[in-house]
Design an enzyme around this catalytic site. Structure first.
Site, PDB file in Angstrom:
ATOM      1  N   HIS A 192       0.963  -1.217   0.012  1.00 14.49           N
ATOM      2  CA  HIS A 192      -0.014  -0.128  -0.129  1.00 14.49           C
ATOM      3  C   HIS A 192       0.753   1.257  -0.095  1.00 14.49           C
ATOM      4  O   HIS A 192       0.387   2.553   0.051  1.00 14.49           O
ATOM      5  CB  HIS A 192      -0.835  -0.087   1.420  1.00 14.49           C
ATOM      6  CG  HIS A 192      -0.286   0.083   2.548  1.00 14.49           C
ATOM      7  ND1 HIS A 192       0.029   1.192   3.110  1.00 14.49           N
ATOM      8  CD2 HIS A 192       0.238  -0.975   3.169  1.00 14.49           C
ATOM      9  CE1 HIS A 192       0.618   0.929   4.316  1.00 14.49           C
ATOM     10  NE2 HIS A 192       0.762  -0.285   4.504  1.00 14.49           N
TER      11      HIS A 192
HETATM   12  N1  UDP Z   1      -2.455  -6.519   8.679  1.00 17.97           N
HETATM   13  C1  UDP Z   1      -3.529  -7.052   9.322  1.00 17.97           C
HETATM   14  N2  UDP Z   1      -4.323  -7.261   8.092  1.00 17.97           N
HETATM   15  C2  UDP Z   1      -3.853  -7.152   6.883  1.00 17.97           C
HETATM   16  C3  UDP Z   1      -2.493  -6.534   6.604  1.00 17.97           C
HETATM   17  C4  UDP Z   1      -1.870  -6.185   7.569  1.00 17.97           C
HETATM   18  O1  UDP Z   1      -4.037  -7.113  10.298  1.00 17.97           O
HETATM   19  O2  UDP Z   1      -4.857  -7.308   5.968  1.00 17.97           O
HETATM   20  C5  UDP Z   1      -1.408  -5.994   9.984  1.00 17.97           C
HETATM   21  C6  UDP Z   1       0.011  -6.516   9.947  1.00 17.97           C
HETATM   22  O3  UDP Z   1      -0.042  -7.971  10.676  1.00 17.97           O
HETATM   23  C7  UDP Z   1       0.680  -5.514  10.596  1.00 17.97           C
HETATM   24  C8  UDP Z   1      -0.017  -4.428  10.334  1.00 17.97           C
HETATM   25  O4  UDP Z   1      -1.185  -4.702   9.685  1.00 17.97           O
HETATM   26  O5  UDP Z   1       0.782  -5.975  12.132  1.00 17.97           O
HETATM   27  C9  UDP Z   1       0.813  -3.493   9.221  1.00 17.97           C
HETATM   28  O6  UDP Z   1       0.194  -2.527   8.872  1.00 17.97           O
HETATM   29  P1  UDP Z   1       0.452  -1.677   7.433  1.00 17.97           P
HETATM   30  O7  UDP Z   1       1.030  -2.517   6.375  1.00 17.97           O
HETATM   31  O8  UDP Z   1      -1.155  -0.755   7.149  1.00 17.97           O
HETATM   32  O9  UDP Z   1       1.437  -0.273   8.060  1.00 17.97           O
HETATM   33  P2  UDP Z   1       2.895  -0.294   8.182  1.00 17.97           P
HETATM   34  O10 UDP Z   1       3.492  -1.648   8.710  1.00 17.97           O
HETATM   35  O11 UDP Z   1       3.445  -0.515   6.647  1.00 17.97           O
HETATM   36  O12 UDP Z   1       3.364   0.881   8.483  1.00 17.97           O
END
Ligand code: UDP
Length: 365
Positions: free
Chosen positions: A203
């Protein structure tokens, strides 16, 4: 003491779920949800599954450009800071909610505590990097996931005090992964076999907002030799629709697109996957903890230790590099705890208490 915690998006709900319970046992917390992520499957489900308290305040601010969203949050936070009069504002990570919370607090003369401070990709084209750097330099207390993060802050002469507490997402992952590993039936409900599918998540603006990059992402997924489960973030879903690439992916029999999943479901599918394809920061750590090879769809990462360990490979959107990473055998031997032992939240609260005592002593002197 009263702490105003500001959260707004999916990974922040997960991080707050680790800290909030510990904080509330000993102090007063006012939880504010900016509204940045408002869909049930990006917000409500995380409060329900992870036992995070209902927010006391909601701003309902979402959409628009980063600038307009941050500006609207700033304006809305000013009177709330005056009303709640917190000892400090606690922010997590690197989003618009993080920067708005940090900046509004600093402008109101309220100390800022930043959890996951000091992470750097050294890629200033990422909006998250701007948010991290600025928030760190506004903060009085910098709670770091790793020594590398503390070193980054020292190299930038950040004025707040840095404490390495470990990573609060690790607390949550270590709590949830044993049950996730035990549940072998969920992959089958998605039509895939444990150990023989890939789990994808993407994303980042740099991957999905530029149509040519988005097409490369789709091509990379199409080139994978195993079934791919892809819970699609709403931002990515919107961009896929705009470019017509959603139909192309949906028509590929080896790709299963789903709505974003709850933490329990995503963790279970991660633990049983052969490897993950991701541009998420959190997922890189979680894959390491689960002993699942991570193929990171970015040219850089803040979580450099996972790459050095051999469990994470940066491939950007190069399908050949992803295939090579998938072919490589995962490193043998134990995986050292790179980001703490699952007790980071407890250390965060202890560090906040020590900072409060130090600041009170300085004022008294
Ligand atoms: N996650 C979730 N469901 C999904 C995709 C990701 O619960 O369909 C969780 C994943 O396990 C992790 C977090 O969301 O803990 C990551 O969030 P995201 O990718 O939105 O943000 P980033 O880590 O890139 O800041």
């Amino acid at each position: 003491m009263r702490i105003l915690t500001i959260v707004g998006n999916r990974p922040q709900f997960i991080k707050a779920a680790a800290v909030s319970g510990v904080l509330r046992r000993r102090h007063e917390e006012v939880l504010l949800h900016t509204g940045q992520h408002h869909d049930d499957n990006l917000s409500r489900i995380f409060f329900a599954q992870l036992g995070l308290a209902e927010p006391e305040r909601r701003l309902e601010i979402a959409g628009g450009s980063n600038t307009s969203q941050t500006a609207r949050m700033l304006a809305a936070l000013e009177p709330i800071l005056a009303e709640t009069d917190p000892r400090a504002v606690l922010v997590y990570g690197d989003t618009n909610s993080t920067l708005a919370g940090g900046l509004a607090a600093a402008q109101a003369g309220v100390p800022v505590i930043h959890v996951e401070a000091g992470m750097r990709s050294f890629d200033r084209s990422m909006p998250e990097e701007t948010n991290r750097v600025l928030t760190d330099h506004l903060s009085s207390l910098l709670l770091c996931s790793s020594q590398t993060a503390a070193q980054n802050l020292a190299a930038e002469s950040a004025h707040g005090s840095a404490v390495v507490v470990g990573d609060v997402m690790v607390d949550v992952a270590l709590r949830w992964q044993p049950a996730a590993r035990a549940d072998r039936s969920l992959p089958e409900r998605y039509g895939v076999q444990p150990g023989s599918y890939l789990l994808a998540s993407a994303h980042r603006a740099g991957n999905v907002d530029v149509p040519q990059r988005l097409e490369e992402l789709v091509e990379l997924i199409e080139a994978m030799p195993l079934p791919v489960l892809f819970p699609v973030h709403p931002r990515t879903r919107a961009r896929l629709r705009e470019t017509g690439l959603d139909d192309r992916l949906a028509a590929d029999p080896h790709v299963t697109l789903t709505e974003p999943l709850g933490y329990a479901e995503f963790t279970t599918l991660l633990c049983h996957s052969r490897a993950v394809l991701t541009d998420s920061g959190g997922v890189q750590k979680e894959a390491y903890l689960a002993g699942v090879p991570c193929i990171t769809l970015r040219p850089n990462t803040e979580w450099v230790e996972t790459v050095r360990s051999g469990w994470n490979t940066l491939v950007d959107l190069d399908a050949q590099a992803a295939l090579a990473a998938l072919d490589a055998a995962p490193p043998a031997g134990e995986r050292p705890p790179l980001y703490g032992d699952g007790k980071a939240a407890e250390r965060c609260v202890e560090a906040i208490e020590a900072w409060d005592a130090r600041s009170a002593a300085t004022v008294a002197a």
